[in-house]
Design an enzyme around this catalytic site. Structure first.
Site, PDB file in Angstrom:
ATOM      1  N   ALA A 159      -0.421   8.583   1.876  1.00 29.60           N
ATOM      2  CA  ALA A 159       0.119   9.937   1.768  1.00 29.60           C
ATOM      3  C   ALA A 159       1.394  10.071   2.600  1.00 29.60           C
ATOM      4  O   ALA A 159       2.292  10.829   2.275  1.00 29.60           O
ATOM      5  CB  ALA A 159      -0.907  10.961   2.229  1.00 29.60           C
TER       6      ALA A 159
ATOM      7  N   LYS B  97       0.826  -1.203   0.000  1.00 31.54           N
ATOM      8  CA  LYS B  97       0.000   0.000   0.000  1.00 31.54           C
ATOM      9  C   LYS B  97       0.863   1.256   0.000  1.00 31.54           C
ATOM     10  O   LYS B  97       1.909   1.297   0.611  1.00 31.54           O
ATOM     11  CB  LYS B  97      -0.922  -0.006   1.220  1.00 31.54           C
ATOM     12  CG  LYS B  97      -2.113   0.889   0.984  1.00 31.54           C
ATOM     13  CD  LYS B  97      -2.999   1.046   2.187  1.00 31.54           C
ATOM     14  CE  LYS B  97      -3.988   2.168   1.908  1.00 31.54           C
ATOM     15  NZ  LYS B  97      -4.012   3.189   2.916  1.00 31.54           N
TER      16      LYS B  97
ATOM     17  N   ASP C 291      -8.446   6.282  12.933  1.00 35.63           N
ATOM     18  CA  ASP C 291      -8.866   5.987  11.557  1.00 35.63           C
ATOM     19  C   ASP C 291      -9.564   4.629  11.500  1.00 35.63           C
ATOM     20  O   ASP C 291      -9.197   3.760  10.711  1.00 35.63           O
ATOM     21  CB  ASP C 291      -7.634   6.013  10.638  1.00 35.63           C
ATOM     22  CG  ASP C 291      -8.016   6.182   9.161  1.00 35.63           C
ATOM     23  OD1 ASP C 291      -9.190   6.478   8.874  1.00 35.63           O
ATOM     24  OD2 ASP C 291      -7.144   5.991   8.305  1.00 35.63           O
TER      25      ASP C 291
END
Lengths: 328, 207
Positions: B8, B5, B121
């Site tokens: 950012a 993955k 998150d």
């Protein structure tokens, strides 16, 4: 259609006259007068008095500059909020008076959204994430599902307010940003400061306090340099995070602090690294200006938004995400 | 090394460490930050994430085991959980399975919050399902906090994630069911979720 817009949320009274030609924004005039306190920060009532005093002059100059007959104006818009109460009320009163005497419709514009719309109109971006950085406001805004939503914002004071308060302590005039920028260029040593990013939000008050504590120990140029680097990198980070989340590939700057060249450089680098596009309108339209209020008012009116006089009461805490966006 | 993955802030690699299959989370350099600040930020974040993961494990929440912490490289070497992202499988399962899993998630979040941990998150993308168990991953936005507001924001995000990405409308209420059973301050937090939702500002596209 020609729209006259009055901006007066804080230190600046400004009138913009714009028209829409071939779906493009054509600015006929943008005349501003900024209140500069002799010492300290903005005193809301003093600022409002300033606006009252200079409004006739700004109006006359803007009409002259635009070369339109005042009766050819089709719409009057004004900044309805957010901002300082006395300043907002002054601009609103002026707008109501003008609309009534010209017998033209009136519309109240959200100041933050106006920053975004003028940026879209004057650059080639279409659907950007806006990093809006000014004295009172620090927000990361993007359009999603019918509204401009705030993805990140300051949890305490605006970035400009942080710079101004620091500047005031070291004897710089208001606004202090440009002076700090100059001093920072001479700074060489990075002094570690708190780095306050929480998710997509930022906080500046801790950094300000830390900088004030450094005054006795460190060179002023180094503090300014470290202050700028820390705050601007925090802003770049939250802006980047918002871009990743919203999957948008354009970043737009707005607000007076965006005039800072180092901030522009940092945001441009961030955009380049993720192969996104960077947009920044000219300084005149980064700071508070009447043209952005005029242009957004025009967009609102064209999309069918109408306001009765009773609905033009100012909203000091008007939030970006409260506004219904019918023109997109 | 294979990239699993690219975020950012960090890249996750699949690698081998002492014969084990591992995931390496590496925080990447940001060219826009001056070197001193970049080093400091990445190091602190890496350290904080590792500490939060260990605290979560201590609180009884399943997470990937940390094998190595390489602060110079800004890397966390952790167990590779060879399971399924909950996001990819939950819709295909029957209600009974979904309820069991959501109940497990609720208990896990209660355990995190009880121990002053905010994940930051919580989405179905950040949960891995393997052998009947849910593993929480990506504490990169996490923090230590006992504030009702922070807990509310944490849960609100999961609510939004369910709404945006999954069909069964009961999922969140099953999470809340066990969250309440396992956490004395749950009621206050749940009240806060409504308030946060009304502000309407934490909305985002859940990927």
């Amino acid at each position: 259609m020609i729209c006259l817009g009055i901006e007066g949320t804080a230190h600046t009274i400004s009138i913009g006259i714009v028209e829409k030609v071939n779906n493009r924004c054509n600015i006929l005039a943008n005349i501003s007068k900024m209140y500069k306190p002799e010492k300290g920060g903005i005193h809301p009532r003093e600022a409002a008095n300033h606006h009252v005093k200079f409004f006739p002059k700004v109006l006359r100059e803007s009409i002259e500059k635009s070369e339109v007959n005042i009766n050819d104006i089709d719409l009057v818009s004004f900044s309805i909020g957010p901002g300082l109460g006395p300043c907002l009320r002054t601009a609103a009163t002026a707008a109501r008076t003008l609309a009534l005497s010209l017998k033209k419709p009136i519309v109240g514009v959200n100041h933050c959204i106006a920053h975004l719309e003028i940026g879209r109109a004057l650059t080639k971006c279409e659907d950007p994430v806006l990093l809006y950085v000014s004295g009172g406001n620090t927000q990361v805004i993007a359009f999603m599902e019918g509204k401009y939503r705030v993805f990140g914002e300051t949890l305490d004071i605006g970035i400009g307010n942080c710079l101004d308060k620091f500047g005031r302590e070291i004897g710089l005039p208001f606004p202090s940003g440009p002076h700090i920028e100059k001093l920072a260029k001479k700074g060489k040593k990075y002094i570690s400061l708190p780095y306050s990013v929480k998710g997509m939000d930022v906080a500046f008050s801790g950094i300000l306090t830390a900088c004030l504590h450094l005054l006795k120990k460190e060179k002023i140029e180094d503090i300014c340099y470290s202050l700028q680097e820390t705050c601007f990198c925090m802003l770049a980070e939250v802006a980047e995070r918002a871009m990743a989340h919203t999957e948008k590939e354009e970043i737009l700057l707005g607000g007076g602090v965006a005039c800072n060249k180092r901030l522009q450089e940092i945001i441009r680098k961030m955009a380049n690294e993720r192969k996104a596009k960077f947009y920044c309108p000219p300084n005149e339209y980064l700071v508070d200006n009447g043209a952005m209020i005029a242009w957004t008012g025009l967009l609102m009116h064209e999309s069918g938004i109408r306001m009765k006089l009773e609905e033009t009461k100012v909203r000091q805490n008007y939030r970006t995400d409260e506004v219904e966006i019918k023109w997109r | 090394m294979e990239i699993i993955k690219r975020g950012a802030e960090a890249i996750i690699y699949l690698a081998t460490w002492k014969g084990r299959k591992v995931a390496i989370k590496k925080r990447i350099k940001k060219g826009y930050r001056i070197k001193e600040l970049d080093e400091k930020t990445r190091e602190q974040r890496t350290k904080r994430e590792a500490l939060l993961m260990m605290a979560a494990r201590k609180a009884g929440v399943s997470i990937p085991i940390i094998y190595d912490l390489r602060l110079n490289e800004k890397e966390i070497v952790m167990q590779y959980i060879d399971g399924y992202r909950l996001k990819d499988i939950i819709d295909e399962k029957n209600e009974e399975w979904q309820k069991k899993i959501c109940n497990q998630i609720g208990k896990n979040i209660a355990n995190l919050h009880k121990n002053g941990i905010i994940h930051g998150d919580i989405t179905t993308s950040n949960m891995i399902y393997k052998n009947g168990r849910i593993y929480f991953i990506d504490f990169g936005l996490g923090m230590k906090s006992e504030e009702i507001e922070d807990r509310g924001v944490d849960l609100h995000l999961l609510m939004e994630a369910f709404k945006a990405a999954h069909r069964n409308k009961n999922l969140f209420s099953w999470v809340i069911e066990t969250y309440e059973e396992n956490f004395e301050e749950a009621e206050e937090v749940i009240k806060k979720i409504d308030e946060i939702a009304r502000r309407g500002r934490y909305m985002r596209r859940i990927s």
